[in-house]
Design a protein around this motif. Sequence first.
Motif, mmCIF file in Angstrom:
data_model
loop_
_atom_site.group_PDB
_atom_site.id
_atom_site.type_symbol
_atom_site.label_atom_id
_atom_site.label_comp_id
_atom_site.label_asym_id
_atom_site.label_seq_id
_atom_site.Cartn_x
_atom_site.Cartn_y
_atom_site.Cartn_z
ATOM 1 N N GLY A 48 54.446 50.199 -31.273
ATOM 2 C CA GLY A 48 53.829 49.222 -32.167
ATOM 3 C C GLY A 48 54.069 47.797 -31.705
ATOM 4 N N THR A 49 55.273 47.523 -31.232
ATOM 5 C CA THR A 49 55.593 46.186 -30.714
ATOM 6 C C THR A 49 54.758 45.894 -29.471
ATOM 7 N N LEU A 50 54.603 46.878 -28.593
ATOM 8 C CA LEU A 50 53.772 46.701 -27.397
ATOM 9 C C LEU A 50 52.319 46.412 -27.773
ATOM 10 N N ARG A 51 51.800 47.132 -28.757
ATOM 11 C CA ARG A 51 50.410 46.905 -29.183
ATOM 12 C C ARG A 51 50.233 45.502 -29.759
ATOM 13 N N ALA A 52 51.206 45.055 -30.564
ATOM 14 C CA ALA A 52 51.143 43.711 -31.135
ATOM 15 C C ALA A 52 51.212 42.660 -30.032
ATOM 16 N N ALA A 53 52.070 42.882 -29.043
ATOM 17 C CA ALA A 53 52.200 41.940 -27.928
ATOM 18 C C ALA A 53 50.928 41.911 -27.090
ATOM 19 N N LYS A 54 50.271 43.051 -26.968
ATOM 20 C CA LYS A 54 49.007 43.094 -26.217
ATOM 21 C C LYS A 54 47.918 42.323 -26.970
ATOM 22 N N ARG A 55 47.866 42.477 -28.287
ATOM 23 C CA ARG A 55 46.877 41.749 -29.094
ATOM 24 C C ARG A 55 47.082 40.244 -28.986
ATOM 25 N N LYS A 56 48.334 39.820 -28.844
ATOM 26 C CA LYS A 56 48.641 38.388 -28.723
ATOM 27 C C LYS A 56 48.601 37.920 -27.268
ATOM 28 N N LYS A 57 48.193 38.822 -26.368
ATOM 29 C CA LYS A 57 48.053 38.524 -24.937
ATOM 30 C C LYS A 57 49.358 38.083 -24.287
ATOM 31 N N VAL A 59 51.538 40.699 -23.226
ATOM 32 C CA VAL A 59 51.627 41.757 -22.217
ATOM 33 C C VAL A 59 50.252 42.388 -22.045
ATOM 34 N N ASP A 60 50.115 43.145 -20.964
ATOM 35 C CA ASP A 60 48.891 43.919 -20.747
ATOM 36 C C ASP A 60 49.265 45.274 -20.185
ATOM 37 N N PHE A 61 48.490 46.279 -20.539
ATOM 38 C CA PHE A 61 48.653 47.627 -19.993
ATOM 39 C C PHE A 61 47.348 48.369 -20.164
ATOM 40 N N GLN A 62 47.193 49.442 -19.393
ATOM 41 C CA GLN A 62 45.979 50.254 -19.445
ATOM 42 C C GLN A 62 45.915 51.003 -20.772
ATOM 43 N N GLY A 63 44.766 50.994 -21.417
ATOM 44 C CA GLY A 63 44.572 51.758 -22.642
ATOM 45 C C GLY A 63 44.983 51.008 -23.892
ATOM 46 N N GLU A 64 44.865 51.700 -25.017
ATOM 47 C CA GLU A 64 45.201 51.116 -26.313
ATOM 48 C C GLU A 64 46.594 51.503 -26.780
ATOM 49 N N LEU A 65 46.998 52.722 -26.465
ATOM 50 C CA LEU A 65 48.230 53.291 -27.005
ATOM 51 C C LEU A 65 48.986 53.991 -25.885
#
Length: 81
Positions: A48-57, A59-65
């Motif tokens: 969940g923290t990774l997803r929130a960080a991705k939304r705020k740009k 971090v980046d990673f392949q995929g949504e989850l």
Amino acid sequence: MNVAHEIDLLVEEIQRLGSKNAEGQITVKFGVLFSDDRCANIFEALVGTLRAAKRKKVVDFQGELLLQGVHDNVDVVLLKE
């Protein structure tokens, strides 16, 4: 804990565990983050923290989850330090 604070902690852990790639960005494999004891103690919901960080740009990673096992070799790239 609030989301901004958790993202700050995530940035610190990526810096601690990661290494620089060819573009000079710090990257770490998801499996390394997930299996690290210190990360396990800090984050109740690392995904969940990774997803929130991705939304705020941050971090980046392949995929949504990212899921343990299936996505252990996926690079998590730190965009902002």
